[in-house]
Design an enzyme around this catalytic site. Structure first.
Site, PDB file in Angstrom:
ATOM      1  N   THR A   8       0.842  -1.206   0.000  1.00  0.00           N
ATOM      2  CA  THR A   8       0.000   0.000   0.000  1.00  0.00           C
ATOM      3  C   THR A   8       0.870   1.247   0.000  1.00  0.00           C
ATOM      4  OG1 THR A   8      -1.700   1.249   1.210  1.00  0.00           O
ATOM      5  CG2 THR A   8      -0.184  -0.031   2.552  1.00  0.00           C
ATOM      6  N   ASN A   9       0.306   2.319  -0.540  1.00  0.00           N
ATOM      7  CA  ASN A   9       0.973   3.627  -0.479  1.00  0.00           C
ATOM      8  C   ASN A   9       0.227   4.559   0.464  1.00  0.00           C
ATOM      9  OD1 ASN A   9       2.983   3.010  -2.457  1.00  0.00           O
ATOM     10  ND2 ASN A   9       1.369   3.144  -4.006  1.00  0.00           N
ATOM     11  N   ASP A  70      -7.907  -3.510  -0.065  1.00  0.00           N
ATOM     12  CA  ASP A  70      -8.748  -2.612  -0.857  1.00  0.00           C
ATOM     13  C   ASP A  70      -9.999  -2.386  -0.036  1.00  0.00           C
ATOM     14  OD1 ASP A  70      -8.702  -1.113  -3.368  1.00  0.00           O
ATOM     15  OD2 ASP A  70     -10.612  -2.096  -3.720  1.00  0.00           O
ATOM     16  N   ARG A 182     -10.980  -2.817   8.786  1.00  0.00           N
ATOM     17  CA  ARG A 182      -9.600  -3.265   8.518  1.00  0.00           C
ATOM     18  C   ARG A 182      -9.126  -4.216   9.619  1.00  0.00           C
ATOM     19  NH1 ARG A 182      -8.162   1.140   7.470  1.00  0.00           N
ATOM     20  NH2 ARG A 182      -8.496   0.821   5.264  1.00  0.00           N
TER      21      ARG A 182
HETATM   22  P1  ITT Z   1      -3.614   1.911  -1.527  1.00  0.00           P
HETATM   23  O1  ITT Z   1      -4.406   1.506  -2.749  1.00  0.00           O
HETATM   24  O2  ITT Z   1      -2.219   2.343  -1.841  1.00  0.00           O
HETATM   25  O3  ITT Z   1      -3.664   0.861  -0.448  1.00  0.00           O
HETATM   26  P2  ITT Z   1      -5.755   3.862  -1.234  1.00  0.00           P
HETATM   27  O4  ITT Z   1      -6.041   4.956  -0.252  1.00  0.00           O
HETATM   28  O5  ITT Z   1      -5.820   4.209  -2.696  1.00  0.00           O
HETATM   29  O6  ITT Z   1      -4.314   3.224  -0.874  1.00  0.00           O
HETATM   30  P3  ITT Z   1      -8.062   2.146  -1.571  1.00  0.00           P
HETATM   31  O7  ITT Z   1      -7.967   2.134  -3.044  1.00  0.00           O
HETATM   32  O8  ITT Z   1      -8.349   0.855  -0.859  1.00  0.00           O
HETATM   33  O9  ITT Z   1      -6.698   2.668  -0.916  1.00  0.00           O
HETATM   34  O10 ITT Z   1      -9.107   3.251  -1.135  1.00  0.00           O
HETATM   35  C1  ITT Z   1      -9.687   3.215   0.110  1.00  0.00           C
HETATM   36  C2  ITT Z   1     -10.310   4.548   0.412  1.00  0.00           C
HETATM   37  O11 ITT Z   1     -11.480   4.306   1.231  1.00  0.00           O
HETATM   38  C3  ITT Z   1      -9.384   5.404   1.269  1.00  0.00           C
HETATM   39  O12 ITT Z   1      -8.528   6.228   0.488  1.00  0.00           O
HETATM   40  C4  ITT Z   1     -10.380   6.188   2.108  1.00  0.00           C
HETATM   41  O13 ITT Z   1     -10.890   7.279   1.366  1.00  0.00           O
HETATM   42  C5  ITT Z   1     -11.498   5.169   2.331  1.00  0.00           C
HETATM   43  N1  ITT Z   1     -11.223   4.393   3.546  1.00  0.00           N
HETATM   44  C6  ITT Z   1     -10.813   3.099   3.619  1.00  0.00           C
HETATM   45  N2  ITT Z   1     -10.600   2.726   4.884  1.00  0.00           N
HETATM   46  C7  ITT Z   1     -10.850   3.804   5.636  1.00  0.00           C
HETATM   47  C8  ITT Z   1     -10.781   4.050   7.027  1.00  0.00           C
HETATM   48  O14 ITT Z   1     -10.368   3.131   7.887  1.00  0.00           O
HETATM   49  N3  ITT Z   1     -11.120   5.264   7.460  1.00  0.00           N
HETATM   50  C9  ITT Z   1     -11.520   6.222   6.607  1.00  0.00           C
HETATM   51  N4  ITT Z   1     -11.588   6.084   5.274  1.00  0.00           N
HETATM   52  C10 ITT Z   1     -11.264   4.876   4.787  1.00  0.00           C
END
Ligand code: ITT
Length: 199
Positions: A8-9, A70, A182
């Site tokens: 992840t980033n 994801d 998560r």
């Molecule tokens: P990586 O793909 O690099 O892991 P990302 O932020 O792009 O990072 P996702 O594609 O899985 O990850 O997008 C998940 C989005 O959903 C994240 O950027 C938040 O906007 C939201 N999200 C996920 N988990 C969350 C949490 O625990 N609290 C708040 N928002 C969350």
């Protein structure tokens, strides 16, 4: 000690997963630590497909077992949106988490409350030779229109846990890491890790 790369980033995810897995007896690596820099296009149609895409790419690049998350926010009044597109849910180029929260609230304004929702997280663990396992976690709650709390990331300040009367961003990290989508997915993933070790 076996090694697991976090594919992840997102620094918020890294911090949480590090804390959840601290007593697993596994050496958790970040992409920065091993000098792997990848931006994976999330072209899948499900969380599982996207998680597998990310974990597979990092596992191949780092030659090490890799775990991707994801995740997304699913709002009932918006038919499950932003869901898979939670990280990209804003018309603004270069949008911040705050921009995405504001855009979500704008979309919800004309809908009746309560704005019930859930966070969903799908974890994929992939070995360098492509063996793949999945785990999932869900956390129900409600969207509120005023931001509360400074912890966490993303939509946390507007995601209320009705039983606690607190938003995700008001919870100390160790509490979020007991009950979040998560936390649930990562805990379910622990069992899957042992399946890799047996093979
Ligand atoms: P990586 O793909 O690099 O892991 P990302 O932020 O792009 O990072 P996702 O594609 O899985 O990850 O997008 C998940 C989005 O959903 C994240 O950027 C938040 O906007 C939201 N999200 C996920 N988990 C969350 C949490 O625990 N609290 C708040 N928002 C969350």
């Amino acid at each position: 000690m076996s090694k697991l790369l976090l594919a992840t980033n997102n620094p918020g995810k890294v911090e949480e997963i590090m804390e959840i897995t601290h007593d697993w007896g596994v050496e958790i690596l970040t992409p920065a630590q091993i000098g792997v820099h990848l931006e994976i296009k999330e072209t899948g149609h499900t969380y599982a497909e996207n998680a597998a895409l990310k974990a597979r790419a990092f596992a191949q690049a780092g030659r090490v077992l890799s775990m991707a998350d994801d995740s997304g926010l699913e709002v009932d009044a918006l038919d499950g949106k932003p869901g898979l597109y939670s990280a990209r849910f804003s018309p603004l180029p270069g949008a911040s988490d705050a921009d995405r929260r504001a855009y979500l609230l704008e979309q919800l304004r004309s809908h009746a409350r309560p704005w019930t929702a859930c966070f969903r997280c799908v974890i994929a663990i992939v070995s360098p030779d492509g063996e793949t396992r999945f785990a999932e976690g869900v956390c129900p709650g409600e969207i509120i229109s005023e931001e509360r709390g400074d912890n966490g990331f993303g939509y946390d300040p507007i995601f209320l846990l009705p039983d606690l009367g607190l938003t995700m961003a008001q919870l100390p990290m160790e509490v979020k890491n007991q009950l979040s989508h998560r936390a649930r997915a990562v805990r379910a993933a622990r069992q899957k890790l042992t399946e890799f070790r047996r093979n």
